[in-house]
Scaffold this motif. Structure first.
Motif, PDB file in Angstrom:
ATOM      1  N   PRO A  24       0.811  -1.213   0.000  1.00  0.00           N
ATOM      2  CA  PRO A  24       0.000   0.000   0.000  1.00  0.00           C
ATOM      3  C   PRO A  24       0.849   1.270   0.000  1.00  0.00           C
ATOM      4  N   ALA A  25       1.973   1.256   0.726  1.00  0.00           N
ATOM      5  CA  ALA A  25       2.829   2.438   0.763  1.00  0.00           C
ATOM      6  C   ALA A  25       3.414   2.738  -0.617  1.00  0.00           C
ATOM      7  N   GLU A  26       3.821   1.702  -1.332  1.00  0.00           N
ATOM      8  CA  GLU A  26       4.373   1.905  -2.677  1.00  0.00           C
ATOM      9  C   GLU A  26       3.303   2.391  -3.644  1.00  0.00           C
ATOM     10  N   ALA A  27       2.094   1.846  -3.527  1.00  0.00           N
ATOM     11  CA  ALA A  27       0.995   2.299  -4.387  1.00  0.00           C
ATOM     12  C   ALA A  27       0.599   3.731  -4.042  1.00  0.00           C
ATOM     13  N   GLU A  28       0.642   4.081  -2.756  1.00  0.00           N
ATOM     14  CA  GLU A  28       0.300   5.447  -2.351  1.00  0.00           C
ATOM     15  C   GLU A  28       1.297   6.444  -2.938  1.00  0.00           C
ATOM     16  N   ALA A  29       2.595   6.113  -2.879  1.00  0.00           N
ATOM     17  CA  ALA A  29       3.609   7.012  -3.424  1.00  0.00           C
ATOM     18  C   ALA A  29       3.442   7.188  -4.922  1.00  0.00           C
ATOM     19  N   ALA A  30       3.164   6.085  -5.631  1.00  0.00           N
ATOM     20  CA  ALA A  30       2.996   6.172  -7.082  1.00  0.00           C
ATOM     21  C   ALA A  30       1.756   6.981  -7.449  1.00  0.00           C
ATOM     22  N   THR A  31       0.675   6.789  -6.689  1.00  0.00           N
ATOM     23  CA  THR A  31      -0.554   7.529  -6.970  1.00  0.00           C
ATOM     24  C   THR A  31      -0.393   9.011  -6.656  1.00  0.00           C
ATOM     25  N   ALA A  32       0.287   9.333  -5.553  1.00  0.00           N
ATOM     26  CA  ALA A  32       0.532  10.734  -5.204  1.00  0.00           C
ATOM     27  C   ALA A  32       1.319  11.426  -6.309  1.00  0.00           C
ATOM     28  N   ASP A  33       2.284  10.701  -6.895  1.00  0.00           N
ATOM     29  CA  ASP A  33       3.063  11.263  -8.002  1.00  0.00           C
ATOM     30  C   ASP A  33       2.177  11.509  -9.219  1.00  0.00           C
ATOM     31  N   LEU A  34       1.274  10.569  -9.504  1.00  0.00           N
ATOM     32  CA  LEU A  34       0.346  10.748 -10.624  1.00  0.00           C
ATOM     33  C   LEU A  34      -0.538  11.976 -10.422  1.00  0.00           C
ATOM     34  N   ILE A  35      -1.084  12.102  -9.204  1.00  0.00           N
ATOM     35  CA  ILE A  35      -1.972  13.235  -8.909  1.00  0.00           C
ATOM     36  C   ILE A  35      -1.229  14.564  -9.084  1.00  0.00           C
ATOM     37  N   ALA A  36       0.049  14.543  -8.702  1.00  0.00           N
ATOM     38  CA  ALA A  36       0.824  15.782  -8.747  1.00  0.00           C
ATOM     39  C   ALA A  36       1.314  16.124 -10.147  1.00  0.00           C
ATOM     40  N   THR A  37       1.481  15.111 -11.008  1.00  0.00           N
ATOM     41  CA  THR A  37       2.156  15.364 -12.291  1.00  0.00           C
ATOM     42  C   THR A  37       1.291  15.156 -13.528  1.00  0.00           C
ATOM     43  N   ALA A  44      -2.638  -3.731  -2.876  1.00  0.00           N
ATOM     44  CA  ALA A  44      -2.031  -2.408  -2.873  1.00  0.00           C
ATOM     45  C   ALA A  44      -3.046  -1.283  -2.993  1.00  0.00           C
ATOM     46  N   VAL A  45      -4.303  -1.616  -3.308  1.00  0.00           N
ATOM     47  CA  VAL A  45      -5.297  -0.576  -3.579  1.00  0.00           C
ATOM     48  C   VAL A  45      -5.567   0.359  -2.394  1.00  0.00           C
ATOM     49  N   PRO A  46      -5.427  -0.045  -1.121  1.00  0.00           N
ATOM     50  CA  PRO A  46      -5.614   0.936  -0.047  1.00  0.00           C
ATOM     51  C   PRO A  46      -4.667   2.131  -0.163  1.00  0.00           C
ATOM     52  N   GLY A  47      -3.492   1.902  -0.761  1.00  0.00           N
ATOM     53  CA  GLY A  47      -2.568   3.006  -0.957  1.00  0.00           C
ATOM     54  C   GLY A  47      -3.086   4.025  -1.950  1.00  0.00           C
ATOM     55  N   VAL A  48      -3.784   3.554  -2.989  1.00  0.00           N
ATOM     56  CA  VAL A  48      -4.388   4.470  -3.957  1.00  0.00           C
ATOM     57  C   VAL A  48      -5.445   5.317  -3.270  1.00  0.00           C
ATOM     58  N   LEU A  49      -6.275   4.694  -2.455  1.00  0.00           N
ATOM     59  CA  LEU A  49      -7.323   5.434  -1.732  1.00  0.00           C
ATOM     60  C   LEU A  49      -6.722   6.436  -0.753  1.00  0.00           C
ATOM     61  N   ALA A  50      -5.611   6.058  -0.104  1.00  0.00           N
ATOM     62  CA  ALA A  50      -4.975   6.971   0.845  1.00  0.00           C
ATOM     63  C   ALA A  50      -4.428   8.201   0.136  1.00  0.00           C
ATOM     64  N   ALA A  51      -3.808   8.001  -1.047  1.00  0.00           N
ATOM     65  CA  ALA A  51      -3.283   9.135  -1.805  1.00  0.00           C
ATOM     66  C   ALA A  51      -4.411  10.063  -2.245  1.00  0.00           C
ATOM     67  N   ALA A  52      -5.532   9.473  -2.642  1.00  0.00           N
ATOM     68  CA  ALA A  52      -6.682  10.291  -3.038  1.00  0.00           C
ATOM     69  C   ALA A  52      -7.179  11.118  -1.856  1.00  0.00           C
ATOM     70  N   ALA A  53      -7.262  10.496  -0.690  1.00  0.00           N
ATOM     71  CA  ALA A  53      -7.740  11.212   0.498  1.00  0.00           C
ATOM     72  C   ALA A  53      -6.811  12.366   0.857  1.00  0.00           C
ATOM     73  N   HIS A  54      -5.506  12.118   0.791  1.00  0.00           N
ATOM     74  CA  HIS A  54      -4.546  13.180   1.113  1.00  0.00           C
ATOM     75  C   HIS A  54      -4.663  14.350   0.144  1.00  0.00           C
ATOM     76  N   ALA A  55      -5.068  14.073  -1.104  1.00  0.00           N
ATOM     77  CA  ALA A  55      -5.213  15.129  -2.106  1.00  0.00           C
ATOM     78  C   ALA A  55      -6.599  15.768  -2.077  1.00  0.00           C
ATOM     79  N   GLY A  56      -7.463  15.300  -1.168  1.00  0.00           N
ATOM     80  CA  GLY A  56      -8.813  15.848  -1.069  1.00  0.00           C
ATOM     81  C   GLY A  56      -9.731  15.391  -2.186  1.00  0.00           C
ATOM     82  N   LEU A  57      -9.439  14.208  -2.783  1.00  0.00           N
ATOM     83  CA  LEU A  57     -10.256  13.678  -3.880  1.00  0.00           C
ATOM     84  C   LEU A  57     -11.171  12.576  -3.357  1.00  0.00           C
ATOM     85  N   GLN A  58     -12.427  12.580  -3.759  1.00  0.00           N
ATOM     86  CA  GLN A  58     -13.401  11.582  -3.340  1.00  0.00           C
ATOM     87  C   GLN A  58     -13.440  10.438  -4.346  1.00  0.00           C
ATOM     88  N   PRO A  59     -13.049   9.198  -3.930  1.00  0.00           N
ATOM     89  CA  PRO A  59     -13.127   8.058  -4.839  1.00  0.00           C
ATOM     90  C   PRO A  59     -14.565   7.817  -5.284  1.00  0.00           C
TER      91      PRO A  59
END
Length: 333
Positions: A221-234, A248-263
């Motif tokens: 999840p941590a690796e998926a979160e980092a990759a998703t955060a990079d996608l959101i930013a770039t 790994a999908v919980p990491g995607v949801l965590a990155a979305a939450a940190h960016a204020g995005l609603q899945p």
């Protein structure tokens, strides 16, 4: 009243051959023409013939066990544990024990003396154990094809992973996605290579670019979160993320939450392998169901058929998948 088991003599009579010819055809030995062998195999399948495992063990000094090799980094994943349980159940029905092989087992030598056959699931090109397993001197069934060359497996059970990703991307497009991304491992396994190729094919067909980011085969999840955060930013306008690895999908949801995005509304989220992480997430995540336990059963069934001589070496069997649509792509609870 329970009907008696189908015997070798029953197969021989139905096929119009002698018992010895039927035995040679089913065991892959002796001088039997290809046409005759195929007819006998067809008859055996139609009658539901299963060999006497105990007798076969005595005749061939077999161990009565088969080995299971899983990807090195994936034994913690829900998908592989369910697959293993399915394989165990199917092997037990044929009177076979199933042994989970530790990493490096094949290199120790003597594997053929310990098991009658092998199941090698999602073989990776960079896994040093796989070539030795394929060359262990026993029948080998792979779950998905092996892309590394060398000794070919005796058979394979494959899923149309390209079609499953295309269906998932079609669903996301129907939900309004115009800038999707895929988190996928490098092309070292048939599964990952098929997903990456399918993303490219879908992009060309639909005229919608799928952004691909590489993550480990068993991404955390941590690796998926980092990759998703990079996608959101770039990636401007990113509106959907498909995570390939199971768990790994919980990491995607965590990155979305940190960016204020609603899945399900701001960002559509899906995964290529259904499991507890996808079902239990908030919101539940749309996923491709590869039917792991049934996949394990199918792999064990093919190996059992190869050991019994009721399947020809080189056979490839297909395994079905399903798309489970949930709130992460619909916005509905």
């Amino acid at each position: 009243m329970t009907s008696r088991p189908v015997t070798l003599i029953d197969v021989a009579r139905a096929a119009g051959v002698s018992k010895s010819t039927a035995s040679n055809a089913l065991g892959g030995s002796g001088r039997v023409s290809g046409t005759t062998r195929e007819r006998i195999l067809d008859v055996a399948r139609e009658l539901g013939y299963r060999p006497n495992t105990a007798a076969r063990s005595l005749r061939r000094s077999s161990t009565g066990a088969i080995g299971l090799h899983l990807p090195r980094t994936a034994t913690r994943l829900d998908y592989y544990m369910n697959l293993a349980f399915g394989a165990v159940e199917r092997a037990r029905e044929d009177g076979l024990d199933l042994v989970l092989l530790a990493p490096g087992t094949a290199s120790g030598g003597g594997l053929a003396a310990r098991v009658d056959g092998l199941l090698v699931i999602d073989p990776e090109v960079d896994d040093p154990s796989v070539p030795d397993l394929l060359d262990a001197g026993v029948p080998v069934v792979t779950g998905e094809r092996y892309l590394g060359g060398g000794v070919a497996p005796s058979g394979a059970v494959v899923c149309d992973n390209a079609a499953s990703l295309a269906a998932l991307l079609d669903h996301l497009a129907e939900r309004g996605a115009r800038r999707p991304a895929l988190l996928a491992p490098g092309p070292g396994s048939d599964w990952a290579a098929a997903l990456r190729a399918a993303a490219g094919d879908w992009s060309r067909r639909e005229g919608v670019d799928v952004v691909v980011r590489t993550v480990p085969f068993a991404a955390t999840p941590a690796e998926a979160e980092a990759a998703t955060a990079d996608l959101i930013a770039t990636v401007p306008g990113l509106d959907a993320v498909v995570c390939a690895p199971d768990g790994a999908v919980p990491g995607v949801l965590a990155a979305a939450a940190h960016a204020g995005l609603q899945p399900g509304t701001d960002l559509l989220v899906a995964v290529c392998v259904d499991g507890a992480a996808a079902r239990g997430s908030s919101p539940p995540v749309t996923a491709v169901d590869l039917r792991a336990a049934e996949y394990g059963r199918a792999c064990a069934a093919l190996l059992s058929d190869l050991l019994a001589g009721t399947a020809q070496p080189g056979v490839v069997r297909r395994h079905d998948w399903a798309l489970n649509i949930r709130a992460s792509t619909t916005g509905r609870p």
